[in-house]
Design a protein around this motif. Structure first.
Motif, PDB file in Angstrom:
ATOM      1  N   GLN A   1       7.084  -3.707  -9.443  1.00 42.50           N
ATOM      2  CA  GLN A   1       6.176  -2.995 -10.348  1.00 42.50           C
ATOM      3  C   GLN A   1       4.735  -3.508 -10.242  1.00 42.50           C
ATOM      4  O   GLN A   1       3.829  -2.931 -10.819  1.00 42.50           O
ATOM      5  N   ASP A   2       4.562  -4.586  -9.517  1.00 40.36           N
ATOM      6  CA  ASP A   2       3.258  -5.250  -9.405  1.00 40.36           C
ATOM      7  C   ASP A   2       2.237  -4.356  -8.699  1.00 40.36           C
ATOM      8  O   ASP A   2       2.571  -3.589  -7.810  1.00 40.36           O
ATOM      9  N   SER A   3       0.979  -4.510  -9.087  1.00 40.12           N
ATOM     10  CA  SER A   3      -0.066  -3.667  -8.481  1.00 40.12           C
ATOM     11  C   SER A   3      -0.799  -4.367  -7.329  1.00 40.12           C
ATOM     12  O   SER A   3      -1.740  -3.823  -6.767  1.00 40.12           O
ATOM     13  N   ARG A   4      -0.339  -5.576  -6.984  1.00 33.18           N
ATOM     14  CA  ARG A   4      -0.992  -6.285  -5.865  1.00 33.18           C
ATOM     15  C   ARG A   4      -0.838  -5.524  -4.559  1.00 33.18           C
ATOM     16  O   ARG A   4       0.052  -4.673  -4.435  1.00 33.18           O
ATOM     17  N   ASN A   5      -1.690  -5.841  -3.586  1.00 34.91           N
ATOM     18  CA  ASN A   5      -1.588  -5.122  -2.309  1.00 34.91           C
ATOM     19  C   ASN A   5      -0.345  -5.577  -1.535  1.00 34.91           C
ATOM     20  O   ASN A   5       0.265  -6.595  -1.846  1.00 34.91           O
ATOM     21  N   ASP A   6      -0.008  -4.809  -0.495  1.00 30.32           N
ATOM     22  CA  ASP A   6       1.241  -5.032   0.241  1.00 30.32           C
ATOM     23  C   ASP A   6       1.316  -6.405   0.898  1.00 30.32           C
ATOM     24  O   ASP A   6       2.387  -7.010   0.940  1.00 30.32           O
TER      25      ASP A   6
ATOM     26  N   LYS B   1       2.144  -8.877  -1.748  1.00 32.99           N
ATOM     27  CA  LYS B   1       3.528  -8.650  -2.168  1.00 32.99           C
ATOM     28  C   LYS B   1       4.502  -9.231  -1.153  1.00 32.99           C
ATOM     29  O   LYS B   1       5.483  -9.871  -1.509  1.00 32.99           O
TER      30      LYS B   1
END
Length: 199
Positions: free
Chosen positions: A138-143, A146
């Protein structure tokens, strides 16, 4: 004054006598007492039912599917015959030598693998790590961030779980390479295996 506690050897002898008494019931007992399915990965290792850290049942199925199932349409999506899956399961539980070429088929073997994963007491991805995997998803960090965090998270899995997950992923990548024939790309495989890895 109370009675003295029985010695360890007396207790052990009593246990051995109990085991001998139920030996003729072995076949009945095997269907109710899981020895392969529903047993922790650590226990399988301790029982000598793993090969290079991989449960022998998983190793057998993956070897068989690698040779015979890669181009079968709907591999892992199409369910095998329930009767055949149960028969194969019982053979493994009884410690019999299972010849999937002779006793099974591709869809039954694939269903048996999913059943094994589903019945792992704590799943491949242990329940303690579930919240953090879900949070990562669910995190909005970039790939790239992640991916880095995912690698760190996977390192926290117990060795036996990490080993099996890695082996399974390597196999499923090979399955996906045949997606034109088997219609199972990585997305389809993730849909099928997600529930079996996260309980």
């Amino acid at each position: 004054m109370g009675h003295a506690a029985p010695s360890k050897s007396a207790v052990r002898l009593k246990e051995d006598m109990k085991k001998i008494a139920v030996l003729p019931l072995n076949k009945q007992r095997d269907t109710t007492c899981p020895k392969v399915f529903g047993v922790s990965l650590l226990e399988l290792q301790q029982q000598g039912l793993s090969k290079n850290g991989i449960p022998i049942v998983v190793w057998n199925i993956v070897e068989y599917l690698t040779q015979h199932g890669m181009t079968q349409e709907g591999l892992f999506r199409v369910n095998g015959s329930m009767k055949m899956v149960e028969q194969l399961r019982l053979q493994y539980e009884r410690g019999e030598e299972v010849e999937l070429v002779k006793d099974g088929d591709v869809y039954a073997a694939a269903s048996l693998l999913k059943l094994f994963l589903r019945e792992l007491p704590d799943g491949i991805i242990t329940s303690a790590l579930h919240p953090r995997f879900i949070q990562l998803y669910q995190d909005s960090r970039n790939d790239i961030q992640k991916e880095s965090y995912l690698k760190e998270l996977l390192k926290e899995l117990p060795d036996a779980h990490y080993c099996l997950l890695k082996y399974l992923c390597q196999f499923l990548i090979k399955v996906a390479e045949h997606h034109v024939e088997n219609r199972m790309n990585l997305c389809n495989l993730a849909t099928v295996f997600g529930p079996n890895c996260f309980q």
